[in-house]
Design an enzyme around this catalytic site. Structure first.
Site, short mmCIF file in Angstrom:
data_model
loop_
_atom_site.label_atom_id
_atom_site.label_comp_id
_atom_site.label_asym_id
_atom_site.label_seq_id
_atom_site.Cartn_x
_atom_site.Cartn_y
_atom_site.Cartn_z
N HIS A 187 56.39 39.83 24.40
CA HIS A 187 57.37 40.69 23.73
C HIS A 187 57.65 40.30 22.28
O HIS A 187 57.95 41.16 21.45
CB HIS A 187 58.67 40.66 24.54
CG HIS A 187 59.79 41.44 23.96
ND1 HIS A 187 59.72 42.79 23.71
CD2 HIS A 187 61.05 41.05 23.57
CE1 HIS A 187 60.87 43.22 23.21
NE2 HIS A 187 61.68 42.18 23.11
N ASP A 193 62.41 45.30 18.92
CA ASP A 193 63.34 45.35 20.04
C ASP A 193 64.60 46.13 19.64
O ASP A 193 64.50 47.29 19.23
CB ASP A 193 63.64 43.91 20.48
CG ASP A 193 64.45 43.82 21.75
OD1 ASP A 193 63.88 43.97 22.83
OD2 ASP A 193 65.68 43.59 21.66
#
Length: 291
Positions: free
Chosen positions: A270, A104
């Site tokens: 994610h 991320d």
């Protein structure tokens, strides 16, 4: 969770970076994402430490690292400056080159670090991201709906900070639960630490500045380096239940930015290291230690 790791503070030329260090061998630097901190690696870092010297910092603005106030142009939260933090950390720990893994926001710092210091990074792994410039350039309704926080957090101070600080526990918990696709991915110990850090208004401000930089100064740096490519081997991993799978040909996107790319989707959302720790560990181990 990190029984055999040391908790250290490294003072760079600009601020103090908090980190964990454990294991012996070739160094590997693990960079976390939003809205988390170093704890996100707890399911795989001890296994990596059997073969590597593992360094796990909190990025500036996050966790227990320093959280300076943002500058008017957000330069002090640019990925270039955040990458410089990590270069200085590794140099002070005695590492002139290393492997690098970023998830991320940490992946965006890792991308910039590898472009700015190509001789430092021998292998790079990026988790669940496409190139920042591409994602902004191709923004549509589907992307803006899924990545609403990209556009909320970049609003001028103190608008997002005020709203988040009104109930930071709710905001952080909502982000983690809505972006993950695996039940009970976050251990109580990790969740408690994420909440502890996010209850600090300085963390909320620092993380907003991270995103403000991405929409301004970072895009300027990206435009200047459109033709520059990652030269070391690059592994891309992403969740097959998340936005990356739906919106992008992830490997093809990174083939435009690197000369040696491989990648695959893992069965999760994610947060790969916490939702799919076994697959994530095996993929990183094969790429970094075996191949």
């Amino acid at each position: 969770m990190f029984t055999d790791f040391q908790n250290l503070t490294v003072e760079t030329s600009d601020l103090k970076i908090n980190l964990l260090k454990g294991g012996e061998g070739y160094p590997i630097l693990l960079l976390h994402g939003y809205p988390q901190n170093r704890m996100m690696w707890h399911k795989i870092a001890p296994r990596l430490a059997k073969y590597f010297a593992v360094i796990i910092p909190d990025l500036r603005g996050y966790g227990d690292s320093d959280k300076p106030s943002g500058m008017p142009n957000h330069y002090n939260y640019s990925k270039r400056v955040m990458a410089q933090d990590q270069i200085e950390v590794m140099e002070q720990l005695g590492y002139k080159e290393f492997y690098l893994v970023g998830h991320d926001r940490g992946g965006r710092v890792a991308h910039r670090l590898t472009l700015d210091y190509p001789h430092k990074v021998k292998k790079l792994a990026l988790l669940d991201i496409a190139p920042t410039y591409q994602m902004y350039s191709e923004t549509d309704q589907e992307f803006a709906t899924a990545y609403y926080h990209w556009f909320f957090l970049i609003q001028p101070f103190p608008f997002p900070e005020t709203l988040i600080n009104n109930n930071s526990d709710f905001f952080l918990t909502h982000c983690l639960r809505s972006w993950s696709k695996t039940e009970s991915a976050f251990t109580p110990e990790a969740m408690a630490d994420y909440l502890r850090c996010f209850r600090d208004p300085r963390t909320v401000h620092g993380t907003c500045e991270d995103y403000r930089a991405s929409a301004t100064i970072d895009l300027e740096h990206d435009r200047q380096d459109q033709e520059k490519k990652i030269e070391c081997p690059l592994l891309i991993l992403w969740g097959n239940k998340g936005v990356m799978e739906k919106k992008y040909d992830v490997v093809k996107s990174w083939q435009k930015k690197a000369v040696n790319v491989r990648g695959k989707a893992l069965n999760c959302g994610h947060f790969l290291p916490e939702e799919s720790p076994e697959e994530t560990y095996k993929s990183l181990d094969k790429f970094l230690r075996i191949d």
